[in-house]
Every structure is written in structure tokens, then in C-alpha cells.
Design an enzyme around this catalytic site. Structure first.
Site, PDB file in Angstrom:
ATOM      1  N   ASP A  20     -45.397 -55.064  10.072  1.00 56.28           N
ATOM      2  CA  ASP A  20     -46.453 -54.634   9.918  1.00 56.28           C
ATOM      3  C   ASP A  20     -47.090 -54.843  10.960  1.00 56.28           C
ATOM      4  O   ASP A  20     -47.576 -56.070  11.483  1.00 56.28           O
ATOM      5  CB  ASP A  20     -47.264 -54.764   8.670  1.00 56.28           C
ATOM      6  CG  ASP A  20     -48.949 -54.070   8.057  1.00 56.28           C
ATOM      7  OD1 ASP A  20     -48.730 -52.978   9.226  1.00 56.28           O
ATOM      8  OD2 ASP A  20     -49.463 -54.216   7.323  1.00 56.28           O
ATOM      9  N   ASP A 120     -46.897 -47.269  11.453  1.00 57.18           N
ATOM     10  CA  ASP A 120     -47.090 -49.023  12.232  1.00 57.18           C
ATOM     11  C   ASP A 120     -46.756 -49.836  10.857  1.00 57.18           C
ATOM     12  O   ASP A 120     -46.262 -51.045  11.522  1.00 57.18           O
ATOM     13  CB  ASP A 120     -48.366 -49.452  12.320  1.00 57.18           C
ATOM     14  CG  ASP A 120     -49.849 -48.965  11.325  1.00 57.18           C
ATOM     15  OD1 ASP A 120     -49.423 -48.244  10.338  1.00 57.18           O
ATOM     16  OD2 ASP A 120     -51.019 -49.425  10.836  1.00 57.18           O
ATOM     17  N   GLU A 121     -45.722 -49.619  10.058  1.00 56.25           N
ATOM     18  CA  GLU A 121     -45.206 -49.820   9.065  1.00 56.25           C
ATOM     19  C   GLU A 121     -43.995 -50.183   8.594  1.00 56.25           C
ATOM     20  O   GLU A 121     -43.868 -48.145   7.859  1.00 56.25           O
ATOM     21  CB  GLU A 121     -46.478 -49.882   8.052  1.00 56.25           C
ATOM     22  CG  GLU A 121     -46.419 -50.515   7.005  1.00 56.25           C
ATOM     23  CD  GLU A 121     -47.346 -50.380   5.463  1.00 56.25           C
ATOM     24  OE1 GLU A 121     -46.894 -50.980   4.465  1.00 56.25           O
ATOM     25  OE2 GLU A 121     -48.354 -49.623   5.622  1.00 56.25           O
TER      26      GLU A 121
END
Length: 373
Positions: A20, A120-121
Site C-alpha cells: 500500500d 496505490d494498492e
């Protein structure tokens, strides 16, 4: 009744990483504007110039110290942060996607088993990695280090034997966190956590659990499975499994999510309880989808919305456009109409909201990746 005899057999043989990025959009912006690093930076429309509308897409850690968080109404953030510290900047998704693509390329060098949850993950199944490294922890450390050195951004990771625990781990020590949860430690780790830290438990469910005397993972572990099933239905069964460190969901690779559609969806923590906030997000999604459709020279014929509440009730509604279109206005008009048929979900809080455009005019094009933010 034995409280565990309804649960599936656990699987502790996988090695899963949840990566993350820390305050991703804000961190990208601060790279280009180092003067903002000590400011309360909010990525989103400035409500002072937008009639009070808009939501926080994300914010940096300075802003979070004042209580600002993702999905908060932007006007509320204005009241929380001292005026001299507050900075708003509009999202630049093309930039974020470019940075995300580079980070995802690093992941695919490690394993083909990559599930992109958002820009983003992502989850990585490194049970059988492509690199010459058997330690999942070392793989995660190397990835975190490479992102820092080559992209200049901080990330956090969790390593465990399933997706739920890996995500718990990545959230545990942010920012720049590193958490490993071994099978022998999972139940004791979960027992120490407040239920608010469990992914998927929104405010309404928290309130109901508190009424049952459940405040921590330890309390949840003591609850009878049948009681949780009766109280929360499907979500109760998931809660019972998670409390005991069970999550059998596989990492679903990007190639397995092959689809002839372009979509955006987001999970909200805290949940959305107002129609204005939901429609603002739908409008933002449609603006972005117009960019993606035009970039590929597509016109979409069908709009689909997906809504999930805090009770994990999920509804998907679709509607054909009168004519195929690549206009954000056409997308939003239909999405809003579909959403107005689901407003009862606001009562329990909307925890996931998404829009997808499909039924493309140009059939020769194949699958398009799902873009979340």
C-alpha cells in the site's frame, strides 16, 4: 454448539504480500512541490471555489493530524485545518497512473500473481515467485526499497498467509510500515486489535457489535458463529472467519479480471451517508471515464453502477444509453438515474461505489484494466 465447527479449514500455506503506497496521490504531488511537505495538503477540489462541494480524494499526513481523511466532505476539512497550512490541489490521474504503472511493473517482475486493488494498492502471491528469493519478507523489503530508490515514494507492506491478514499488516504501522503476521501469531495479533481496525467493518456494524459487547478481536473470537450469522447474515460469517485468521480468497490476477469494460470503484472508510457525497463521487468517476474512453477512441453503449452497504448487501444496476457516447455528461446522467434507485443503501452507509462503461462500439478492442482510486 461449538463456535468453530461452522468454519472452513484454514489454509496457512500461501505467502501473500499486501503493498500500500503511503498517501499516494499527495506524495506524488509533494514530489513536484516540496514546499507543500509541511503543509496540510489535500488532493481534491477546493470547496471554497466550488460552491462548497467536493470530497477529499486523499491527503498527506500533516492533514491527517488534524482529522482529515479520504472521502471526507472537503468543506469539513476546511474547518479542521488552520487556514495558513491548508493547500488544495486537483487530482491528476494521468500522472498517478503513470507512477502506478512503474510500481506495478516492479511487482510483475516478482510474480505473475498480482491483484491490483487500486492505483496505490495491490496483493502479491509470492508462494512461487519468479525471483530467486524464498523469503516473502525479504521480497517485500526489496520491493519497498526499490520503490523508494527508483520512484522516490514511501510504501507500507504486510506479509502473511492470506489477503485479510496481509492487509491488516500493511495498515498496522503506516507510514513506511513493515508488518509480518505468522500463522502462530495471527489469533493473538487479531485479539489485540480494535474492531474498527478490521477491514470491512463500517460504523453501522461497529455500533451493532458494540451493543453485543464486542470491541476487540478477542471479543469477536468469543462470539458464537451462529450468533454472528443470525445478526449479520453473510457478513457475520466473514467476521467469524476473519476473527480467527481465516481468509481463503485467492489473489485474482489482473489477467483473470479480463473484461471488455472500463470501470472505477472505491471502498469508503468511513462509509458514505449522504446523497450529495455519493453523487459527487459518481460525477468524478464519470469525468475520469470520459478521459479513458476517448483515449482509446471508444464509445460506450451501457452504464453500470455497483453499490455496497455496510451490511455487505450489493446491488448492480445497468442501463443502455440511447446512443453510444464518450461524454461524461451522458455517463453521469445515467449513473445518477441508476443511483436514485438505490438510495435506501444510504441508511446503512455505502462502503463501495463504482461506475463501469461497457458495450463498446469498437468490438476489435479487448479487455481494459479496471482503474480504482
Amino acid at each position: 454448539m461449538n463456535k468453530d465447527n461452522l468454519l472452513p479449514q484454514n489454509d496457512i500455506h500461501r505467502r501473500i504480500i499486501h503493498l500500500d503506497m503511503d498517501a499516494f496521490y499527495a506524495s506524488v504531488e509533494m514530489q513536484e512541490h516540496p514546499e507543500w511537505k509541511n503543509k496540510a495538503l489535500i488532493v481534491g477540489q477546493d470547496p471554497r471555489r466550488n460552491g462548497g462541494h467536493g470530497v477529499v480524494a486523499t491527503c498527506n499526513y500533516v492533514a491527517r493530524q488534524y482529522g482529515v481523511h479520504s472521502a471526507m466532505a472537503a468543506i469539513q476539512a476546511v474547518h479542521l485545518v488552520p487556514k495558513e497550512l491548508l493547500v488544495f490541489t486537483k487530482p491528476r490521474f494521468e500522472k498517478y497512473r503513470a507512477v502506478s504503472a512503474k510500481i506495478h511493473a516492479f511487482m510483475h517482475e516478482i510474480t505473475d500473481q498480482v491483484e491490483s486493488v487500486a492505483l496505490d494498492e495491490a496483493y502479491l502471491d509470492v508462494t512461487h515467485p519468479k525471483v530467486n528469493q524464498e523469503s516473502a519478507v525479504q521480497i517485500a523489503l526489496d520491493l519497498q526499497k526499490r520503490i523508494k530508490q527508483e520512484v522516490g515514494l514511501n510504501s507500507s507492506f504486510g506479509v502473511s498467509y492470506n489477503k485479510f491478514l496481509a492487509k491488516m499488516g500493511s495498515e498496522y504501522a503506516k507510514p513506511f510500515g513493515r508488518t509480518v503476521i505468522l500463522p502462530s501469531e495471527a489469533q493473538s495479533f487479531l485479539a489485540r486489535q480494535k474492531i474498527e481496525k478490521f477491514p470491512g467493518i463500517g460504523p453501522k456494524t461497529q455500533e451493532e457489535l458494540h451493543k453485543m459487547g464486542v470491541y476487540t478481536g478477542a471479543d469477536l473470537q468469543k462470539a458464537e458463529v451462529i450468533t454472528l450469522l443470525q445478526k449479520f447474515k453473510k457478513q457475520g460469517y466473514v467476521l467469524a472467519q476473519h476473527a480467527r485468521g481465516i481468509d481463503l480468497n485467492p489473489v485474482v490476477t489482473d489477467s483473470e479480471t479480463n473484461r471488455k469494460s472500463i470501470g472505477m470503484e472505491r471502498t469508503y472508510e468511513p462509509a458514505i451517508y449522504t446523497e450529495d457525497e455519493a453523487l459527487t463521487n459518481l460525477r468524478n468517476y464519470c469525468n475520469h471515464l470520459e478521459e479513458e474512453v476517448k483515449r482509446r477512441n471508444f464509445k460506450a453503449g451501457t452504464i453500470v453502477i455497483k453499490v455496497r452497504n455496510n451490511n455487505f448487501d450489493t446491488v448492480t444496476k445497468r442501463k443502455k444509453l440511447k446512443y453510444p457516447s464518450d461524454s461524461r455528461f451522458d455517463f453521469y446522467d445515467v449513473a445518477r438515474d441508476l443511483f436514485e434507485r438505490t438510495t435506501s443503501f444510504l441508511d446503512d452507509g455505502i462502503r463501495l461505489l463504482g461506475v463501469t462503461v461497457t458495450d463498446f462500439e469498437q468490438k476489435k478492442y479487448q479487455s481494459i484494466s479496471l482503474f480504482d482510486y
